[in-house]
Design an enzyme around this catalytic site. Sequence first.
Site, PDB file in Angstrom:
ATOM      1  N   ARG A 134      31.901  -9.424  -4.608  1.00 11.51           N
ATOM      2  CA  ARG A 134      32.223  -9.861  -3.244  1.00 11.51           C
ATOM      3  C   ARG A 134      33.641  -9.454  -2.862  1.00 11.51           C
ATOM      4  O   ARG A 134      33.897  -9.001  -1.758  1.00 11.51           O
ATOM      5  CB  ARG A 134      32.063 -11.377  -3.192  1.00 11.51           C
ATOM      6  CG  ARG A 134      32.227 -11.949  -1.812  1.00 11.51           C
ATOM      7  CD  ARG A 134      31.853 -13.409  -1.805  1.00 11.51           C
ATOM      8  NE  ARG A 134      30.433 -13.569  -2.000  1.00 11.51           N
ATOM      9  CZ  ARG A 134      29.868 -14.659  -2.485  1.00 11.51           C
ATOM     10  NH1 ARG A 134      30.605 -15.684  -2.818  1.00 11.51           N
ATOM     11  NH2 ARG A 134      28.574 -14.732  -2.614  1.00 11.51           N
ATOM     12  N   MET A 157      26.737 -13.402   7.912  1.00  8.95           N
ATOM     13  CA  MET A 157      25.964 -14.094   6.879  1.00  8.95           C
ATOM     14  C   MET A 157      26.426 -13.758   5.464  1.00  8.95           C
ATOM     15  O   MET A 157      25.607 -13.572   4.567  1.00  8.95           O
ATOM     16  CB  MET A 157      24.470 -13.787   7.052  1.00  8.95           C
ATOM     17  CG  MET A 157      23.906 -14.246   8.388  1.00  8.95           C
ATOM     18  SD  MET A 157      24.280 -15.979   8.762  1.00  8.95           S
ATOM     19  CE  MET A 157      23.079 -16.757   7.699  1.00  8.95           C
ATOM     20  N   GLU A 205      36.086 -23.044   0.703  1.00  8.84           N
ATOM     21  CA  GLU A 205      34.826 -23.772   0.548  1.00  8.84           C
ATOM     22  C   GLU A 205      33.938 -23.517   1.771  1.00  8.84           C
ATOM     23  O   GLU A 205      34.453 -23.502   2.904  1.00  8.84           O
ATOM     24  CB  GLU A 205      35.155 -25.266   0.482  1.00  8.84           C
ATOM     25  CG  GLU A 205      34.400 -26.028  -0.574  1.00  8.84           C
ATOM     26  CD  GLU A 205      34.755 -27.502  -0.462  1.00  8.84           C
ATOM     27  OE1 GLU A 205      33.844 -28.292  -0.277  1.00  8.84           O
ATOM     28  OE2 GLU A 205      35.966 -27.817  -0.504  1.00  8.84           O
ATOM     29  N   ASN A 209      35.528 -20.033  12.230  1.00  4.87           N
ATOM     30  CA  ASN A 209      34.076 -19.997  12.083  1.00  4.87           C
ATOM     31  C   ASN A 209      33.458 -20.996  13.050  1.00  4.87           C
ATOM     32  O   ASN A 209      34.074 -21.995  13.399  1.00  4.87           O
ATOM     33  CB  ASN A 209      33.676 -20.357  10.644  1.00  4.87           C
ATOM     34  CG  ASN A 209      32.179 -20.202  10.424  1.00  4.87           C
ATOM     35  OD1 ASN A 209      31.569 -19.249  10.923  1.00  4.87           O
ATOM     36  ND2 ASN A 209      31.569 -21.122   9.711  1.00  4.87           N
ATOM     37  N   HIS A 236      29.934 -23.322  13.518  1.00  6.27           N
ATOM     38  CA  HIS A 236      28.794 -23.806  12.748  1.00  6.27           C
ATOM     39  C   HIS A 236      27.951 -24.727  13.629  1.00  6.27           C
ATOM     40  O   HIS A 236      28.497 -25.608  14.298  1.00  6.27           O
ATOM     41  CB  HIS A 236      29.287 -24.553  11.503  1.00  6.27           C
ATOM     42  CG  HIS A 236      28.162 -24.956  10.611  1.00  6.27           C
ATOM     43  ND1 HIS A 236      27.548 -24.065   9.754  1.00  6.27           N
ATOM     44  CD2 HIS A 236      27.505 -26.134  10.480  1.00  6.27           C
ATOM     45  CE1 HIS A 236      26.569 -24.689   9.120  1.00  6.27           C
ATOM     46  NE2 HIS A 236      26.520 -25.944   9.546  1.00  6.27           N
TER      47      HIS A 236
END
Length: 201
Positions: A65, A90, A143, A107, A109
């Site tokens: 990654r 994603m 996280e 981000n 959500h």
Amino acid sequence: MNIAVLASGNGSNLQALVDAEAKGDLADGKITLVVSDKPEAFALERARKAGIKTFVLGADGFSSRSEYDKRIVRELKDEKIELVILAGFMRILSGYFIDEYDNRILNIHPSLLPSFKGAHAIKDAFECGVKVTGVTVHFANRELDAGPVILQVSVGIEEEDTLDILEEKIHAVEHKLYPEAVRLFTRGKLKIEGRKIRILP
Ligand code: GRF
């Protein structure tokens, strides 16, 4: 302020941000790059139509990654990107990426975090039977779906709602909330105090 939007799919949030910029609603924020890990992402079409540079990088061939993220970050730095916006991207970002853009990655959500983390938040909330869910814009940290919250708006789930209706309601809220959060960032109105974000007048 140069902004990159990272997207893997439809890109309706990208579109909302592009439209907001065109109306002068992102202050001095300018979307100068759209990055995708999926060559077929409709977000790329939207970017091209808006005249925004695109960078597509599939994950195949990268050993880890962080190797993948190093290539993305190099592109972001080459393009002098100061703010990174995740809009349906994603992939989980590596610690390397988070550190390189510390407190400069947003981000969105589709739930009221910390409830319903993960990739199926709308469906999970719907199936759980909660009466209220919503949308969260937050800073990304190491996280998943857990960084400091910038803005949240609740969305009621009515008895007659189907999953499709709930999805529509959530997306409509997202398309207003994300430009608002970006504008607060570009205007320097977000003060980070540990877990808490203070919105300056
Ligand atoms: C949105 O629901 C967003 O909250 C989530 O992924 C979805 C992306 O939708 N992170 P789109 O590609 O912007 O239409």
